[in-house]
Design a protein around this motif. Sequence first.
Motif, mmCIF file in Angstrom:
data_model
loop_
_atom_site.group_PDB
_atom_site.id
_atom_site.type_symbol
_atom_site.label_atom_id
_atom_site.label_comp_id
_atom_site.label_asym_id
_atom_site.label_seq_id
_atom_site.Cartn_x
_atom_site.Cartn_y
_atom_site.Cartn_z
ATOM 1 N N ARG A 76 -6.192 0.195 -0.046
ATOM 2 C CA ARG A 76 -4.972 0.793 0.521
ATOM 3 C C ARG A 76 -4.162 -0.259 1.267
ATOM 4 O O ARG A 76 -2.935 -0.279 1.201
ATOM 5 C CB ARG A 76 -5.346 1.944 1.452
ATOM 6 C CG ARG A 76 -5.788 3.183 0.721
ATOM 7 C CD ARG A 76 -5.888 4.371 1.669
ATOM 8 N NE ARG A 76 -6.880 4.194 2.706
ATOM 9 C CZ ARG A 76 -8.154 4.493 2.592
ATOM 10 N NH1 ARG A 76 -8.597 4.994 1.473
ATOM 11 N NH2 ARG A 76 -8.979 4.310 3.599
ATOM 12 N N GLU A 77 -4.846 -1.164 1.976
ATOM 13 C CA GLU A 77 -4.165 -2.219 2.722
ATOM 14 C C GLU A 77 -3.410 -3.143 1.756
ATOM 15 O O GLU A 77 -2.248 -3.493 1.999
ATOM 16 C CB GLU A 77 -5.200 -3.014 3.517
ATOM 17 C CG GLU A 77 -4.628 -4.124 4.354
ATOM 18 C CD GLU A 77 -5.722 -4.877 5.093
ATOM 19 O OE1 GLU A 77 -5.704 -6.114 5.017
ATOM 20 O OE2 GLU A 77 -6.554 -4.231 5.737
ATOM 21 N N LEU A 78 -4.047 -3.524 0.667
ATOM 22 C CA LEU A 78 -3.398 -4.400 -0.312
ATOM 23 C C LEU A 78 -2.217 -3.707 -0.984
ATOM 24 O O LEU A 78 -1.187 -4.317 -1.225
ATOM 25 C CB LEU A 78 -4.416 -4.855 -1.367
ATOM 26 C CG LEU A 78 -5.497 -5.821 -0.878
ATOM 27 C CD1 LEU A 78 -6.525 -6.045 -1.968
ATOM 28 C CD2 LEU A 78 -4.894 -7.122 -0.409
ATOM 29 N N ALA A 79 -2.370 -2.416 -1.286
ATOM 30 C CA ALA A 79 -1.276 -1.674 -1.906
ATOM 31 C C ALA A 79 -0.096 -1.567 -0.945
ATOM 32 O O ALA A 79 1.064 -1.683 -1.359
ATOM 33 C CB ALA A 79 -1.759 -0.274 -2.312
ATOM 34 N N HIS A 80 -0.372 -1.397 0.328
ATOM 35 C CA HIS A 80 0.690 -1.288 1.321
ATOM 36 C C HIS A 80 1.430 -2.626 1.480
ATOM 37 O O HIS A 80 2.647 -2.652 1.605
ATOM 38 C CB HIS A 80 0.119 -0.842 2.665
ATOM 39 C CG HIS A 80 1.148 -0.652 3.733
ATOM 40 N ND1 HIS A 80 2.090 0.340 3.662
ATOM 41 C CD2 HIS A 80 1.401 -1.338 4.870
ATOM 42 C CE1 HIS A 80 2.870 0.251 4.730
ATOM 43 N NE2 HIS A 80 2.467 -0.750 5.485
#
Length: 71
Positions: free
Chosen positions: A63-67
């Motif tokens: 989720r952090e990378l997608a954000h």
Amino acid sequence: MRGTGRLAGPLLGGLIIDNLGDRSLWSACAVLGTVVAVGYCLLRGPLRATLHPTAPPVGARERELAHEGQG
């Protein structure tokens, strides 16, 4: 233990096919596989938290990378 599974698997499979038919064998494999997969999914989170108490929750890094990619 590995030898026991390698011996018992074909023997039990042969017994099931001979006595109950091949459809019963494949149905039993499907049910057993589903039960194992559901059990794994249910235990994955608590088991990870126990083994790695400081690890981020499952999926947090993704989720952090997608954000970061959106910004």
